[in-house]
Design an enzyme around this catalytic site. Structure first.
Site, short mmCIF file in Angstrom:
data_model
loop_
_atom_site.label_atom_id
_atom_site.label_comp_id
_atom_site.label_asym_id
_atom_site.label_seq_id
_atom_site.Cartn_x
_atom_site.Cartn_y
_atom_site.Cartn_z
N VAL A 131 0.84 -1.19 0.00
CA VAL A 131 0.00 0.00 0.00
C VAL A 131 0.88 1.25 0.00
CG1 VAL A 131 -1.79 1.29 1.21
CG2 VAL A 131 -1.82 -1.20 1.27
N LYS A 204 -5.95 -1.33 -2.29
CA LYS A 204 -5.24 -0.65 -1.20
C LYS A 204 -6.20 -0.15 -0.13
CE LYS A 204 -1.62 0.77 -4.43
NZ LYS A 204 -1.07 1.89 -5.23
#
Length: 436
Positions: A131, A204
């Site tokens: 992420v 994400k």
């Protein structure tokens, strides 16, 4: 202490970046960890591409050879994909190996299974690199804000889309022109669908929401919209109204559930997120004690992502001798304490809205539109009506007050059915991102 022995699956940009960072900063890393981190085995399709690295490790073309190598303590998976990568990671966990991965799609779709297997085996699965590249957002949410009740988070978490929207605003380009330039510069893949259609950002925000709110990973219920439908004029109209358009991942805790969504969003032009440009990422988090905190940096690339991979390796090395029951949980909350709070459908989300309507140049069109909106308890905040751009059609741009999305969708269906409306209505959400 003995070195931590690392096996790497995938020696592309991130894999090679990881090797370079480990070599370049070896002394600094050893000072932090108290032991060496050493790559002992790597899997790559074409071994010739590793010649410039001078990698002192076994090289295999078969990733299973790395997973089954008894000398590997920690498996780094940066090969991508959700099929073979899942099998390899589960096999490594079953063999008692810790795992570091940058594979956001894999964890968003199969994270619950992988984390449960790791919990059972007493090993770690670290995924900071999955992420926002170099931005340590996972650690910030999971550990830095551990004493907070997080209310919402919103982020620009796809650099490709942010570069395209920046160029549409700064240079006046249309979507295709900006995409072509992004591909030329290497910001966009030959097939850019995962980026521009919102899937990458959805992976994400799904992971961040799980960590922020203590809920299971549930990518299937994330609402996803991309930026293909945006026209250059929308960027111009938004600017005239005092806004910038960004592709945001948003998750918000409510009493009745959690919002989880990715879509183009109008943000006030004075807001910090509105001024994050090019391929950079930024995530805004609001929590009760800390208030708002902003995390900004490079969201992709070899060395930035490798920075996060190595940080995870350092964490794993530090805790390899710790009691597994006292480690930081994968999703921040103890596995038996995850919440059953549901993910809410988009129809239940409330927002302000931007509408672009192309209608035939007839008297009374705006009155008809305003009436239909009012019948669904939706009021207009601002209006832009432009000169005709196409034969006999004129764009009408409306900024609407906050309303329920389900009500707006009903109104839009009625508006699109009007004989005077020439094209489908474009609807974008507007977020103030102010402290609440």
């Amino acid at each position: 202490m003995d070195p931590v022995r690392i096996g790497i699956l995938g020696m592309g940009t991130v894999g090679q970046g990881t090797v370079r960072v480990l070599a370049r900063n070896a002394e600094e890393i050893t000072r932090r960890v108290g032991r060496d981190l050493r790559v002992v085995h790597a899997a790559v399709r074409n071994p010739a591409r590793l010649e410039a690295l001078d990698l002192q490790a076994r090289i295999s073309t078969d990733p299973w050879a790395v997973v089954r190598d008894p000398e590997v303590d920690v498996l780094v998976e940066v090969m991508g994909g959700t099929g073979l990568a899942r099998e390899l990671i589960l096999a490594a966990i079953a063999a008692g190996k810790h795992v570091v991965t940058a594979n956001k799609a894999l964890l968003a779709e199969h994270g619950n299974q992988i984390f449960a297997a790791a919990q059972q085996q007493g090993v770690m699965v670290a995924f900071e690199a999955a992420v926002a590249g170099a931005i340590p957002i996972i650690k910030a949410i999971r550990e830095g804000l551990a004493g907070n009740r997080i209310q919402w988070l919103a982020g620009i978490i796809n650099g490709t889309s942010n570069y395209i929207l920046t160029q549409m605003f700064r240079e006046g380009w249309d979507f295709q022109q900006a995409l072509t330039e992004a591909q030329r510069l290497g910001y966009a893949e030959a097939d850019p669908g995962l980026d521009v259609d919102g899937g990458d950002a959805a992976h994400k925000i799904t992971l961040m929401a799980s960590i922020a709110f203590g809920i299971p990973v549930d990518f299937a219920h994330c609402h996803v919209e991309g930026i293909r439908a945006l026209e250059r004029d929308d960027v111009v109209y938004a600017a005239e109204l005092g806004y910038r358009i960004k592709l945001l991942g948003i998750s918000r805790r409510r009493a009745d559930g959690v919002e989880l969504r990715v879509h183009p969003t109008l943000i006030p032009e004075s807001h910090l997120l509105a001024n994050v440009e090019g391929p950079f990422n930024a995530i805004l988090v609001e929590s009760d004690a800390a208030g708002q905190s902003l995390y900004y940096g490079r969201g992709a690339g070899g060395d930035p992502t490798a920075s996060a991979v190595v940080a995870d390796l350092v964490d794993v090395a530090r805790t390899m001798t710790a009691d597994p029951s006292n480690r930081v949980p994968h999703l921040a909350f103890q596995p038996d304490a995850l919440s059953a709070l549901p993910l809410l459908p988009m129809a239940e989300v409330e927002s302000a809205y931007y509408l672009r309507i192309h209608a035939h140049n007839r008297a009374g069109v705006l009155a008809q539109v305003a009436t239909m909106l009012a019948e669904h308890q939706i009021s207009i905040e601002a209006l832009l009506q432009k000169e005709a751009q196409e034969a006999d059609t004129v764009p009408i741009v409306l900024l609407l007050h906050r309303c329920r999305e389900g009500d707006l969708e009903q109104a839009i269906r009625r508006i699109e059915a009007l004989p005077v409306v020439a094209r489908p209505v474009l609807r974008l959400r507007v977020e103030s991102l102010a402290e609440q």
